[in-house]
Write an enzyme that holds these catalytic residues in place. Sequence first.
Site, PDB file in Angstrom:
ATOM      1  N   LYS A 120     130.229  34.644  24.617  1.00 16.68           N
ATOM      2  CA  LYS A 120     131.686  34.625  24.465  1.00 16.68           C
ATOM      3  C   LYS A 120     132.220  35.987  24.861  1.00 16.68           C
ATOM      4  O   LYS A 120     131.577  37.011  24.622  1.00 16.68           O
ATOM      5  CB  LYS A 120     132.060  34.364  23.004  1.00 16.68           C
ATOM      6  CG  LYS A 120     133.445  33.833  22.831  1.00 16.68           C
ATOM      7  CD  LYS A 120     133.418  32.335  22.992  1.00 16.68           C
ATOM      8  CE  LYS A 120     134.687  31.662  22.600  1.00 16.68           C
ATOM      9  NZ  LYS A 120     134.475  30.215  22.396  1.00 16.68           N
TER      10      LYS A 120
HETATM   11  N1  GLU Z   1     135.845  27.966  24.874  1.00 19.14           N
HETATM   12  C1  GLU Z   1     135.351  26.634  24.726  1.00 19.14           C
HETATM   13  C2  GLU Z   1     134.520  26.529  23.459  1.00 19.14           C
HETATM   14  O1  GLU Z   1     134.696  27.291  22.539  1.00 19.14           O
HETATM   15  C3  GLU Z   1     134.656  26.128  25.970  1.00 19.14           C
HETATM   16  C4  GLU Z   1     133.432  26.858  26.394  1.00 19.14           C
HETATM   17  C5  GLU Z   1     132.859  26.413  27.752  1.00 19.14           C
HETATM   18  O2  GLU Z   1     133.329  25.444  28.309  1.00 19.14           O
HETATM   19  O3  GLU Z   1     131.955  27.110  28.194  1.00 19.14           O
HETATM   20  O4  GLU Z   1     133.718  25.655  23.301  1.00 19.14           O
END
Ligand code: GLU
Length: 434
Positions: A120
């Site tokens: 993240k």
């Molecule tokens: N930000 C989204 C989540 O928390 C999507 C992550 C992604 O598609 O890699 O799951």
Amino acid sequence: MAQTGSQSIVAAPAAPKKGNLYDVTRIQLDKAAKALNLDPDVYTILSQPKNELIINFPVRMDDGRYILFKGYRVQHNNILGPYKGGIRYHEEVSLDELKGLAAAMTWKSALQDIPFGGGKGGIKFNPRLHSKSELERITRRYTHALGNNIGPELDVPAPDVGTTAQMMVWIMDTYMNFSGAGEKNAVRRVVTGKTVTSGGSYGREAATGQGLVTCVTEWARNRKFNLNGATFIVQGFGNVGSWAAKLLSKMGATLVGVGDYKGYLANPEGMNPHKLSEHVAHTGSVEGYKGARPISRDEFFALECDLFIPAALELEIDEKEARALKCKVLVEGANGPTYPAAEAILAERGIDLLPDILVNSGGVTVSYYEWLQNKRSERWELEEVETRLEKQMSRTYRQVCDVAEERKVDYRTAAYVIALERIAKAYAERGIFP
Ligand code: GLU
């Protein structure tokens, strides 16, 4: 002289001071590790991310000034595949928040059995205070600063709170510009959640909301509950909340309460989620929507409803909120919305909780479909994406229910157990280097 970005903190109205998300995810991990009797060496590895990158980078504003921004990328684990997870633009972004969110991505990918790990990233600033051209320069400069720490087989970002498909396209384009000429199209999948024109997948935008609704449908089937005529409330009306509301209303459920960082609204007769989405697209928040009356945050949590969908930021539901809620089920669209102490109260009160790593995993699942389509130079039709997603979400939902029943644990612990088992198995087979 450079200034740090950016200005005033806009918290949810009268929201309590937030705890530490990383501590909360550690408590969840510990509970599941105990239930599973997880190998202590694997536990040690998973208890911290592999890499934590912090970058400070200057960006020129429209008025010629330079502001220094703080960006992050946390890479939690990649035993099952490339690091995968969103990029968050928010003024409260912090290292511990991203560590918690990156770990959640590891569990999410493993739970869905997709060949990705967890990561993240984010930038600590308020994107609402910047023009489109400033946002473009901030995004491109951040991507450049990340450099080769991201890559199609290394670490694949996606949208999250405060970021959009357009921003993913800027990331892709910037990354392409420092790849060799012959490589350009092969690196398209360095990021997912792109616009369809620039290589995104049909159905990615709605995917998280669609996956959530599949979970709700499965829950209703198990509980013999009729969604047609049910009522629901949603906290946060961004991508996840608005799509969940639109899809649930299509099934005959009624949106009776909503709220975001600017305020809360109620209408027992129901609100039209399509009109509300248009209002949010024009004004940036639910505030001022004509089809409902303003209420306080406390009143919102005490609204009569069948489903409560937190789809805003983490750690919004503490003991007070858990005591106030009148829903039958709490469906975690957001990542990490519930404190452990609140969870215990909900369990005592007989309110079901469908956990984030299951409920919102439709997003990363369709991100995987997008990554695959890019890798194979394919374009899947919307119907194919939706059918695959629904099948995958239903299957995973049932696995979670089965494990919860077998082991006599809650749904969150069951979801963690499935994810941790897969990860532990990979470590057992591969061993730990050297
Ligand atoms: N930000 C989204 C989540 O928390 C999507 C992550 C992604 O598609 O890699 O799951």
